[in-house]
Design a protein around this motif. Sequence first.
Motif, PDB file in Angstrom:
ATOM      1  N   VAL A  74     -23.817 -37.984  -7.569  1.00  0.00           N
ATOM      2  CA  VAL A  74     -22.373 -38.003  -7.386  1.00  0.00           C
ATOM      3  C   VAL A  74     -21.730 -37.164  -8.486  1.00  0.00           C
ATOM      4  O   VAL A  74     -22.378 -36.831  -9.484  1.00  0.00           O
ATOM      5  CB  VAL A  74     -21.844 -39.461  -7.426  1.00  0.00           C
ATOM      6  CG1 VAL A  74     -22.519 -40.303  -6.354  1.00  0.00           C
ATOM      7  CG2 VAL A  74     -22.042 -40.093  -8.811  1.00  0.00           C
ATOM      8  N   PRO A  75     -20.456 -36.785  -8.318  1.00  0.00           N
ATOM      9  CA  PRO A  75     -19.790 -35.982  -9.352  1.00  0.00           C
ATOM     10  C   PRO A  75     -19.891 -36.625 -10.734  1.00  0.00           C
ATOM     11  O   PRO A  75     -19.747 -37.834 -10.903  1.00  0.00           O
ATOM     12  CB  PRO A  75     -18.341 -35.929  -8.859  1.00  0.00           C
ATOM     13  CG  PRO A  75     -18.470 -35.997  -7.361  1.00  0.00           C
ATOM     14  CD  PRO A  75     -19.600 -36.970  -7.126  1.00  0.00           C
ATOM     15  N   GLY A  76     -20.145 -35.773 -11.727  1.00  0.00           N
ATOM     16  CA  GLY A  76     -20.339 -36.249 -13.090  1.00  0.00           C
ATOM     17  C   GLY A  76     -21.793 -36.364 -13.475  1.00  0.00           C
ATOM     18  O   GLY A  76     -22.116 -36.514 -14.654  1.00  0.00           O
ATOM     19  N   ASP A  77     -22.704 -36.306 -12.480  1.00  0.00           N
ATOM     20  CA  ASP A  77     -24.136 -36.396 -12.769  1.00  0.00           C
ATOM     21  C   ASP A  77     -24.687 -35.045 -13.218  1.00  0.00           C
ATOM     22  O   ASP A  77     -24.330 -33.999 -12.677  1.00  0.00           O
ATOM     23  CB  ASP A  77     -24.916 -36.829 -11.520  1.00  0.00           C
ATOM     24  CG  ASP A  77     -24.787 -38.302 -11.214  1.00  0.00           C
ATOM     25  OD1 ASP A  77     -24.190 -39.033 -12.029  1.00  0.00           O
ATOM     26  OD2 ASP A  77     -25.281 -38.737 -10.157  1.00  0.00           O
ATOM     27  N   PHE A  78     -25.585 -35.083 -14.188  1.00  0.00           N
ATOM     28  CA  PHE A  78     -26.399 -33.924 -14.547  1.00  0.00           C
ATOM     29  C   PHE A  78     -27.594 -33.961 -13.600  1.00  0.00           C
ATOM     30  O   PHE A  78     -28.488 -34.790 -13.742  1.00  0.00           O
ATOM     31  CB  PHE A  78     -26.880 -34.039 -15.998  1.00  0.00           C
ATOM     32  CG  PHE A  78     -26.466 -32.908 -16.870  1.00  0.00           C
ATOM     33  CD1 PHE A  78     -26.749 -31.594 -16.521  1.00  0.00           C
ATOM     34  CD2 PHE A  78     -25.789 -33.147 -18.053  1.00  0.00           C
ATOM     35  CE1 PHE A  78     -26.376 -30.542 -17.338  1.00  0.00           C
ATOM     36  CE2 PHE A  78     -25.407 -32.098 -18.884  1.00  0.00           C
ATOM     37  CZ  PHE A  78     -25.695 -30.793 -18.527  1.00  0.00           C
ATOM     38  N   VAL A  79     -27.576 -33.089 -12.600  1.00  0.00           N
ATOM     39  CA  VAL A  79     -28.527 -33.190 -11.504  1.00  0.00           C
ATOM     40  C   VAL A  79     -29.971 -32.949 -11.954  1.00  0.00           C
ATOM     41  O   VAL A  79     -30.884 -33.672 -11.555  1.00  0.00           O
ATOM     42  CB  VAL A  79     -28.148 -32.194 -10.387  1.00  0.00           C
ATOM     43  CG1 VAL A  79     -29.178 -32.238  -9.267  1.00  0.00           C
ATOM     44  CG2 VAL A  79     -26.759 -32.518  -9.848  1.00  0.00           C
ATOM     45  N   ASP A  80     -30.186 -31.953 -12.759  1.00  0.00           N
ATOM     46  CA  ASP A  80     -31.558 -31.560 -13.101  1.00  0.00           C
ATOM     47  C   ASP A  80     -31.701 -31.338 -14.601  1.00  0.00           C
ATOM     48  O   ASP A  80     -32.321 -30.365 -15.034  1.00  0.00           O
ATOM     49  CB  ASP A  80     -31.979 -30.315 -12.322  1.00  0.00           C
ATOM     50  CG  ASP A  80     -31.036 -29.140 -12.541  1.00  0.00           C
ATOM     51  OD1 ASP A  80     -29.948 -29.359 -13.101  1.00  0.00           O
ATOM     52  OD2 ASP A  80     -31.381 -28.011 -12.171  1.00  0.00           O
ATOM     53  N   LEU A  81     -31.156 -32.251 -15.378  1.00  0.00           N
ATOM     54  CA  LEU A  81     -31.285 -32.136 -16.825  1.00  0.00           C
ATOM     55  C   LEU A  81     -32.746 -32.175 -17.265  1.00  0.00           C
ATOM     56  O   LEU A  81     -33.133 -31.562 -18.249  1.00  0.00           O
ATOM     57  CB  LEU A  81     -30.502 -33.262 -17.504  1.00  0.00           C
ATOM     58  CG  LEU A  81     -30.380 -33.214 -19.028  1.00  0.00           C
ATOM     59  CD1 LEU A  81     -29.753 -31.900 -19.487  1.00  0.00           C
ATOM     60  CD2 LEU A  81     -29.569 -34.400 -19.533  1.00  0.00           C
ATOM     61  N   HIS A  82     -33.562 -32.892 -16.489  1.00  0.00           N
ATOM     62  CA  HIS A  82     -34.984 -32.974 -16.827  1.00  0.00           C
ATOM     63  C   HIS A  82     -35.687 -31.626 -16.686  1.00  0.00           C
ATOM     64  O   HIS A  82     -36.798 -31.445 -17.173  1.00  0.00           O
ATOM     65  CB  HIS A  82     -35.685 -34.030 -15.969  1.00  0.00           C
ATOM     66  CG  HIS A  82     -35.507 -33.839 -14.499  1.00  0.00           C
ATOM     67  ND1 HIS A  82     -34.284 -33.843 -13.873  1.00  0.00           N
ATOM     68  CD2 HIS A  82     -36.415 -33.651 -13.511  1.00  0.00           C
ATOM     69  CE1 HIS A  82     -34.441 -33.649 -12.575  1.00  0.00           C
ATOM     70  NE2 HIS A  82     -35.722 -33.523 -12.330  1.00  0.00           N
ATOM     71  N   LEU A 154     -25.786 -49.086  -0.159  1.00  0.00           N
ATOM     72  CA  LEU A 154     -24.327 -49.053  -0.095  1.00  0.00           C
ATOM     73  C   LEU A 154     -23.709 -49.681  -1.346  1.00  0.00           C
ATOM     74  O   LEU A 154     -22.720 -49.184  -1.877  1.00  0.00           O
ATOM     75  CB  LEU A 154     -23.833 -49.770   1.164  1.00  0.00           C
ATOM     76  CG  LEU A 154     -24.203 -49.108   2.494  1.00  0.00           C
ATOM     77  CD1 LEU A 154     -23.732 -49.968   3.665  1.00  0.00           C
ATOM     78  CD2 LEU A 154     -23.616 -47.702   2.599  1.00  0.00           C
ATOM     79  N   CYS A 155     -24.306 -50.765  -1.835  1.00  0.00           N
ATOM     80  CA  CYS A 155     -23.827 -51.385  -3.070  1.00  0.00           C
ATOM     81  C   CYS A 155     -23.985 -50.437  -4.255  1.00  0.00           C
ATOM     82  O   CYS A 155     -23.099 -50.332  -5.111  1.00  0.00           O
ATOM     83  CB  CYS A 155     -24.582 -52.691  -3.342  1.00  0.00           C
ATOM     84  SG  CYS A 155     -24.128 -54.081  -2.288  1.00  0.00           S
ATOM     85  N   GLU A 156     -25.124 -49.745  -4.301  1.00  0.00           N
ATOM     86  CA  GLU A 156     -25.353 -48.800  -5.399  1.00  0.00           C
ATOM     87  C   GLU A 156     -24.336 -47.671  -5.371  1.00  0.00           C
ATOM     88  O   GLU A 156     -23.766 -47.315  -6.416  1.00  0.00           O
ATOM     89  CB  GLU A 156     -26.768 -48.226  -5.322  1.00  0.00           C
ATOM     90  CG  GLU A 156     -27.041 -47.198  -6.421  1.00  0.00           C
ATOM     91  CD  GLU A 156     -28.396 -46.524  -6.313  1.00  0.00           C
ATOM     92  OE1 GLU A 156     -28.443 -45.326  -5.966  1.00  0.00           O
ATOM     93  OE2 GLU A 156     -29.404 -47.209  -6.588  1.00  0.00           O
ATOM     94  N   MET A 157     -24.113 -47.098  -4.199  1.00  0.00           N
ATOM     95  CA  MET A 157     -23.170 -45.990  -4.117  1.00  0.00           C
ATOM     96  C   MET A 157     -21.760 -46.445  -4.451  1.00  0.00           C
ATOM     97  O   MET A 157     -21.009 -45.740  -5.127  1.00  0.00           O
ATOM     98  CB  MET A 157     -23.222 -45.350  -2.726  1.00  0.00           C
ATOM     99  CG  MET A 157     -24.542 -44.644  -2.420  1.00  0.00           C
ATOM    100  SD  MET A 157     -24.989 -43.384  -3.656  1.00  0.00           S
ATOM    101  CE  MET A 157     -23.692 -42.170  -3.405  1.00  0.00           C
ATOM    102  N   ASN A 158     -21.382 -47.644  -4.007  1.00  0.00           N
ATOM    103  CA  ASN A 158     -20.073 -48.179  -4.359  1.00  0.00           C
ATOM    104  C   ASN A 158     -19.947 -48.306  -5.878  1.00  0.00           C
ATOM    105  O   ASN A 158     -18.930 -47.920  -6.468  1.00  0.00           O
ATOM    106  CB  ASN A 158     -19.870 -49.543  -3.697  1.00  0.00           C
ATOM    107  CG  ASN A 158     -18.545 -50.175  -4.084  1.00  0.00           C
ATOM    108  OD1 ASN A 158     -17.487 -49.560  -3.954  1.00  0.00           O
ATOM    109  ND2 ASN A 158     -18.587 -51.400  -4.573  1.00  0.00           N
TER     110      ASN A 158
END
Length: 249
Positions: A74-82, A154-158
């Motif tokens: 989701v926005p704000g995530d560093f997608v591939d920092l690894h 759904l709970c996680e995404m919320n």
Amino acid sequence: MLTKNLLRNRAAELSDHERNMLEEAIAHVQSHPAGHVLVPQGTPVSASTLLIEGLVTRHIDAPDGRRHLVGVHVPGDFVDLHAYPLKKLDHDVGALTDVRVAVIPHASLEKIQDADSRLTRRLWFMTLLDAAMHRQWIFRLASLNATQRVAHFLCEMNARLLAIGASDGSEFSLPMTQADIGEVCALTNVHVNRVMRELRELGMCQTRSSRTQIIDLPGLVAKALFDPHYLYLNAETAARATGTTGTPQ
């Protein structure tokens, strides 16, 4: 600021100084259409990607052609920092929707590592958070039934969207098809359709187009066996994510 949502409402939040350092490390911003592969599996990389708008997936294509989603960002995530220490990925990174991303060269991350140990630990926190979510996804597939898997996702995404102000705790945009959710939960499209109907008939949640409405959050959380501890949210956001705001501790 492009990084305004980064680690917002999490246990380890960034200071203004740290956000400014990340802003200065950004080489450029790119836009990509849905379906574009941002980082192909096995390709050498020299930069990492910070998601600004849209949804991005990590996925692995099986030999039989089936795609398996192993992460949703989701926005704000560093997608591939690894990819900074690894230099290549063992999976594809793809745009699930139209996206905007900030590209940060590994050379800039190296300068941050040398200059600011506190921010380096914050970035390390993000990679550890990714690992915590991966462990929870394994638990979901190994231990939960079909209805619980979808409810848990759904709970996680919320919860994650709450942390960036993209959910009000009861309604949010989730532009994923039933086939996409099936790839997350290891279910067929037909099975996901059946589960979504069951959750609607139970009065827990419903989806219309790309909008998900949670009608009974505590009930959905209980059905999913969902505990947001692995997301390392702050206490207020974690309480809102489970529908326990205002409950005595």
